[in-house]
Design a protein around this motif. Structure first.
Motif, PDB file in Angstrom:
ATOM      1  N   LEU A 470      -7.636 -14.409  56.498  1.00 11.04           N
ATOM      2  CA  LEU A 470      -8.311 -13.089  56.190  1.00 11.04           C
ATOM      3  C   LEU A 470      -8.169 -12.310  57.539  1.00 11.04           C
ATOM      4  O   LEU A 470      -7.939 -10.857  57.675  1.00 11.04           O
ATOM      5  N   VAL A 471      -8.443 -12.806  58.870  1.00 14.79           N
ATOM      6  CA  VAL A 471      -8.474 -12.148  59.924  1.00 14.79           C
ATOM      7  C   VAL A 471      -6.984 -11.536  60.248  1.00 14.79           C
ATOM      8  O   VAL A 471      -6.881 -10.340  60.724  1.00 14.79           O
ATOM      9  N   GLN A 474      -6.639  -8.281  58.361  1.00 15.43           N
ATOM     10  CA  GLN A 474      -7.319  -7.254  58.789  1.00 15.43           C
ATOM     11  C   GLN A 474      -6.708  -6.560  60.031  1.00 15.43           C
ATOM     12  O   GLN A 474      -6.525  -5.555  60.373  1.00 15.43           O
ATOM     13  N   GLN A 475      -6.154  -7.554  61.007  1.00 17.54           N
ATOM     14  CA  GLN A 475      -5.457  -7.233  61.929  1.00 17.54           C
ATOM     15  C   GLN A 475      -4.198  -6.513  61.761  1.00 17.54           C
ATOM     16  O   GLN A 475      -3.810  -5.600  62.438  1.00 17.54           O
ATOM     17  N   LEU A 477      -3.775  -4.771  59.115  1.00 20.39           N
ATOM     18  CA  LEU A 477      -4.285  -3.450  58.622  1.00 20.39           C
ATOM     19  C   LEU A 477      -4.468  -2.397  59.925  1.00 20.39           C
ATOM     20  O   LEU A 477      -4.359  -1.364  59.949  1.00 20.39           O
ATOM     21  N   ILE A 478      -5.032  -3.058  60.865  1.00 18.26           N
ATOM     22  CA  ILE A 478      -5.704  -2.111  62.105  1.00 18.26           C
ATOM     23  C   ILE A 478      -4.049  -1.736  62.788  1.00 18.26           C
ATOM     24  O   ILE A 478      -3.905  -0.441  62.938  1.00 18.26           O
ATOM     25  N   TRP A 481      -2.606   1.155  60.385  1.00 15.63           N
ATOM     26  CA  TRP A 481      -3.416   2.459  60.197  1.00 15.63           C
ATOM     27  C   TRP A 481      -3.311   2.889  61.765  1.00 15.63           C
ATOM     28  O   TRP A 481      -3.229   4.287  62.002  1.00 15.63           O
ATOM     29  N   GLU A 482      -3.159   2.333  62.739  1.00  9.01           N
ATOM     30  CA  GLU A 482      -3.059   2.874  63.921  1.00  9.01           C
ATOM     31  C   GLU A 482      -1.632   3.480  64.356  1.00  9.01           C
ATOM     32  O   GLU A 482      -1.600   4.470  64.931  1.00  9.01           O
TER      33      GLU A 482
ATOM     34  N   GLU B 388     -10.480   3.334  58.123  1.00  7.88           N
ATOM     35  CA  GLU B 388      -9.793   2.201  57.917  1.00  7.88           C
ATOM     36  C   GLU B 388      -9.915   1.171  59.082  1.00  7.88           C
ATOM     37  O   GLU B 388     -10.264  -0.037  58.979  1.00  7.88           O
ATOM     38  N   ILE B 389      -9.442   1.762  60.417  1.00 10.36           N
ATOM     39  CA  ILE B 389      -9.356   0.992  61.796  1.00 10.36           C
ATOM     40  C   ILE B 389     -10.868   0.504  61.801  1.00 10.36           C
ATOM     41  O   ILE B 389     -10.941  -0.701  62.349  1.00 10.36           O
ATOM     42  N   ALA B 392     -11.626  -2.495  59.336  1.00  6.19           N
ATOM     43  CA  ALA B 392     -10.861  -3.560  59.908  1.00  6.19           C
ATOM     44  C   ALA B 392     -11.270  -4.316  60.986  1.00  6.19           C
ATOM     45  O   ALA B 392     -11.411  -5.545  61.155  1.00  6.19           O
ATOM     46  N   LYS B 393     -11.609  -3.385  61.995  1.00  7.99           N
ATOM     47  CA  LYS B 393     -12.065  -4.248  63.335  1.00  7.99           C
ATOM     48  C   LYS B 393     -13.380  -4.793  63.274  1.00  7.99           C
ATOM     49  O   LYS B 393     -13.808  -5.917  63.460  1.00  7.99           O
ATOM     50  N   SER B 395     -14.138  -6.276  60.387  1.00  9.94           N
ATOM     51  CA  SER B 395     -14.233  -7.415  59.393  1.00  9.94           C
ATOM     52  C   SER B 395     -13.695  -8.388  60.328  1.00  9.94           C
ATOM     53  O   SER B 395     -14.209  -9.613  60.178  1.00  9.94           O
ATOM     54  N   VAL B 396     -12.718  -8.024  61.423  1.00 13.36           N
ATOM     55  CA  VAL B 396     -12.281  -9.065  62.435  1.00 13.36           C
ATOM     56  C   VAL B 396     -13.305  -9.750  63.227  1.00 13.36           C
ATOM     57  O   VAL B 396     -13.515 -10.742  63.082  1.00 13.36           O
TER      58      VAL B 396
END
Lengths: 492, 409
Positions: A470-471, A474-475, A477-478, A481-482, B388-389, B392-393, B395-396
């Protein structure tokens, strides 16, 4: 057209506790690691042509004349350097307390090739090779369970079922928790047989392979089962007699179903006087655990389903956004929309991967334990049956004693002698029954303790892995989007 | 079917509504002209009817008071929109799209299903699900308030439309508007007009366009409309799937909690931590879903309707062009017959005038529309990416925290 997929499994396993008489020494009996490798179907197809004429294949094959598959197997073994170092420890005559290897995993690589065979019947071949047991100290040869260090075997799905069936019949009734084998799926297998090279049949194959791997791992982790000759034969011998009685619709299969039903009825009628609160407590505990795990399993299955849905929907949106971008006449906005479409496409793949993690790590873990709990409940039931048997013998003895007492007053010496003989026999049976009951109770206590420890460890390991997946999502995803943000800001 | 009816009436819900209304995410800030400021600070939800409180602050002398509020229903907004559409003078303007009817069907249905499934859940689980549904109800409610507010603000910031008499009545008239609203006949007339309009689409494509600008706009708008409609639908499906995942996490968290409660070993703490993680994680996922809904789905949906309004302008212009061409033909015929020439000339002059006026204002409107659209997309895309960022951050951090705790045990 037959389907040929070759996969090499990858499992890591670590040390097993030493048997009782070698007190306080951990011997890493063996580490099974399997390497995953996929081979393109075309390669195998080539091999088919070269070998299709031979009626008798290589000894590595099941001697089945309809086997069209060539022995396109890949064996990869990597010996760990640590093994050699440990072997070089000079053997000493006395029992030398050797510092056991660290509790960290000492991996070995084992290759396991998975080949599918075209054949009427829901089986497929599994090629497993097991690496040499880690030998520590001089007890090597006597403790060594394996003749060779590196070998490979092919096994069918029905072989796994056959193995389980044998182990169950040998160990369940004396209180050992035998891990259940994966279930058959007639629908899934048929699709694969038909040779559909589509997504769902590939998924089915992978699901089954993974399930068999976990099944085998659980079985060999069990210290008693590991030493069982059937298990050793399964792991080592190049040819296994076909296990025909495992087929679902065979007479043996039907018999099993009938027996299961009979057992269920019997269970309801046994009223046991539980003298040991521990058992009652544990049974209740497992009942509750079963309910909760099933519920959790259902929720996680729903999660998998929804995540797959999200992946599909994201992909569809990505396509739509791309088309919208094409239609947009403002240049910068058009570019941004195309970028958005690209981001969403990447995200769709992320969701897909996450859905796989959801399934293979979380969902399958829960499914496995729901099935394992059935086995656990089974041993408790067997204990009840053992108790019942003991009680029955006792009651019978009582009756015979009463009958004998009556016979004392009649003049029938042969009948009296017969009665006395029967009583002697029954007394033996009663003693045996009591011993059996005590033994199974003792075994169950040990087994339950081991099971619970394993369960907690298993869950923790796999849940941590799942959370890490999951981590990772999410990473990613970051990152995506960045990367998109400057594109959005560039719209003028 | 009324299992649970969230009673928005008496709670501090209205205050919540107020703070949300400050967010104008879909459209750019329209209230920059201080002479006429409109907002909807308050709304009530009774059964299915929503009552909006429309609040006006103005320095204009055309209004009786500088600061006042009136209650309005959704139908009143529709009436206002339709009267504007039917006003000939505004034919060359893009009339802001009418706000859609408040639709509580989805959360209501889910509430019903929840009621049916109550027996299968623990009390805690049920409470959480109910809270989630109430939040969903609230979100729908907020969205509908926002969309009605933006409609009015578009009008108030338009140089021509803000002066409309009916608009003033809408803002000011302190009695029930329903007497002034469409009667059945008028409504049918409106419906009929819509029917004719779709035939116009065929008419428009057939008309020879003399102006390059409008030719381009026509091609662009027709194509863009179908594409954005599709994107809106797909974005909505995506958002819904996200929401479903968040709901799954609720169930997972609740079951883990039950497992923890039954567990007597050292594992208990691990299970509790895990349950707690999923509870927090699902809140984040829920926010991801609702932010995506607002920034993406609602954005697309709004501009889809706006593009429809722009298309309507094109139709009106095309009709005016067709009228003008017909008047030319009539004039020629009159000249041939030497009968009624002055009338025909006058008619032709009027048609030309109307057509020119429409073209001129239409061009202005469409150009500013494009500008507005680009600005809004930019703003929302940036905000969406940033959110979104952020999520997500978040969540991490949550996940890594839990992993640490589990590993250390």
């Amino acid at each position: 057209m037959s389907l040929c997929t070759e996969l090499v499994l990858d499992i890591t396993y670590h040390q097993v506790k030493a048997p009782l008489f070698l007190v306080a020494q951990d011997l890493t009996l063996f580490c099974i690691c399997v390497n995953v490798q996929s081979q393109p179907a075309s390669l195998a197809a080539e091999d088919i042509s070269t070998n299709s004429n031979g009626p008798k294949q290589d000894s590595l094959f099941d001697d089945d004349p309809e086997d069209l598959f060539a022995e396109a197997t890949e064996e990869v073994s990597l010996d760990s350097p640590e093994r050699d170092v440990l072997l070089s420890d000079g053997p000493s005559p006395a029992i030398t307390p050797i510092t056991p290897p660290t509790s960290v995993i000492t991996p070995r690589i084992v290759s396991c090739v998975f080949i599918e065979e075209e054949e009427g019947g829901d089986s497929f071949d599994i090629h497993i090779s097991v690496s040499d047991p880690e030998k520590v100290g001089e007890y090597m040869t006597s403790m060594s369970l394996f003749k060779r260090s590196e070998f490979a075997v092919k096994r069918r799905f029905s072989d796994f079922l056959g193995l389980h069936s044998k182990l169950a019949s040998k160990y369940l009734h004396i209180g050992y928790i035998v891990p259940p084998a994966p279930e058959k799926s007639i629908v899934g297998m048929t699709k694969v047989k038909v040779g559909k090279e589509d997504q769902s049949s590939n998924e089915f194959v992978e699901k089954r392979r993974s399930a068999l791997e976990r099944y085998l791992m659980r079985t060999v982790k069990h210290p008693i089962l590991l030493k069982d000759p059937d298990v050793l034969q399964f792991l080592e011998s190049s040819e296994l007699p076909r296990a025909v009685s495992t087929q679902a619709l065979s007479s043996a299969g039907l018999l099993r179903m009938v027996n299961k039903a009979a057992d269920a009825v019997n269970k309801m009628t046994i009223k046991m006087n539980e003298s040991d609160a521990w058992f009652e407590e544990k049974q209740q505990h497992f009942e509750n655990l079963d309910v909760q795990l099933r519920k959790l399993h259902t929720s996680v299955e729903s999660l998998v389903c929804h995540r797959k849905e999200l992946s599909v929907n994201t992909a569809q949106f990505a396509k739509s956004a791309a088309m919208l971008g094409n239609s947009e006449d403002h240049t910068a906005l058009s570019r941004a929309l195309s970028q958005l479409a690209e981001v969403e496409e990447k995200i769709d793949q992320l969701h897909q991967d996450q859905a796989n993690a959801d399934f293979y790590l979380f969902s399958e873990l829960l499914g496995d334990y729901v099935r394992l709990l059935t086995a656990v409940k089974g041993v408790f039931d067997h204990r009840m049956k053992t108790w019942q048997k003991w009680q029955d013998s006792q009651m019978l003895l009582q009756k015979k004693r009463e009958a004998e007492a009556k016979l004392q007053f009649t003049n029938k010496p042969d009948k009296l002698q017969q009665a006395k003989d029967e009583i002697k026999e029954l007394e033996g049976k009663v003693q045996q029954g009591e011993r059996d009951f005590e033994q199974i109770s003792k075994t169950i206590r040990k087994e339950v303790s081991r099971f619970e420890k394993e369960r907690v460890k298993d869950f923790k390991t796999i849940i941590i892995k799942y959370l890490e997946s999951l981590v990772q999502t999410q990473q990613q995803l970051i990152k995506y989007w960045e990367a998109f943000l400057p594109e959005a800001k560039a719209i003028s | 079917m009324s299992i649970i009816k969230p009673s928005f009436k008496n709670t501090g819900f209205n205050k919540l509504c107020l703070s949300y209304c400050q967010l104008r995410s879909v459209s750019v800030d329209l209230n920059h002209d201080a002479s006429l400021l409109i907002d909807i600070p308050d709304a009530l939800c009774e059964r299915d009817k929503v009552k909006f409180t429309v609040h006006t602050k103005t320095t204009l002398s055309s209004f009786q008071k500088p600061d006042f509020s009136v209650p309005r229903q959704h139908e009143d907004f529709i009436w206002l929109h339709d009267t504007l559409v039917e006003t000939e003078d505004y034919a060359g303007l893009i009339i802001p799209p009418a706000p859609p009817k408040p639709d509580f069907d989805s959360p209501r249905e889910k509430m019903h299903k929840l009621g049916e499934g109550e027996a299968t859940m623990t009390k805690e689980e049920y409470t959480k699900m109910k809270q989630e549904l109430e939040a969903e109800y609230l979100a729908v409610f907020k969205k509908t308030v926002q969309v009605h507010e933006i409609f009015l603000q578009r009008l108030s910031s338009h140089p021509v439309l803000s002066k409309d008499r009916n608009f003033q009545i809408f803002l000011e008239y302190d009695q029930d508007l329903s007497v002034r609203r469409k009667n059945a006949k008028e409504m049918f007339g409106g419906f009929f007009k819509n029917m004719v309009k779709s035939a116009d689409e065929v008419l428009i494509s057939g008309v020879k366009e003399v102006d390059d600008f409008f030719e381009q706009e026509k091609t662009f708008l027709l194509d863009y409309y179908s594409k954005i409609k599709d994107s809106t639908a797909k974005a909505e499906k995506m958002t819904r799937a996200h929401k479903n995942i968040a709901d799954d996490y609720i169930h997972i968290s609740a079951t883990l909690n039950s497992l923890a409660a039954d567990d007597m070993t050292a594992n208990k703490k691990n299970l509790e931590k895990l349950s707690d993680l999923f509870e927090k994680f699902r809140k984040v996922e829920g926010r991801v879903a609702s932010d995506q809904d607002l920034k993406l789905t609602e954005l697309l949906r709004y501009y889809m309707r706006d593009i429809q309004a722009a298309k309507d302008l094109l139709y009106r212009r095309a009709r005016a062009l067709a009228d003008y061409e017909n008047s030319n033909k009539a004039l020629d015929k009159a000249r041939l017959k030497s009968k009624d020439i002055p009338q025909a000339e006058e008619h032709q002059r009027q048609c030309l005038q109307k057509f020119d006026k429409l073209s001129e204002s239409g061009k202005k409107e469409l150009t500013s529309f494009k500008g507005r659209r680009v600005v809004a997309f930019r703003k929302n895309f940036i905000e969406m990416a940033e959110l979104e960022i952020k999520h997500a951050k978040n969540s991490v951090t949550l996940l890594q925290g839990c992993i640490e705790l589990l590993k250390s045990n």
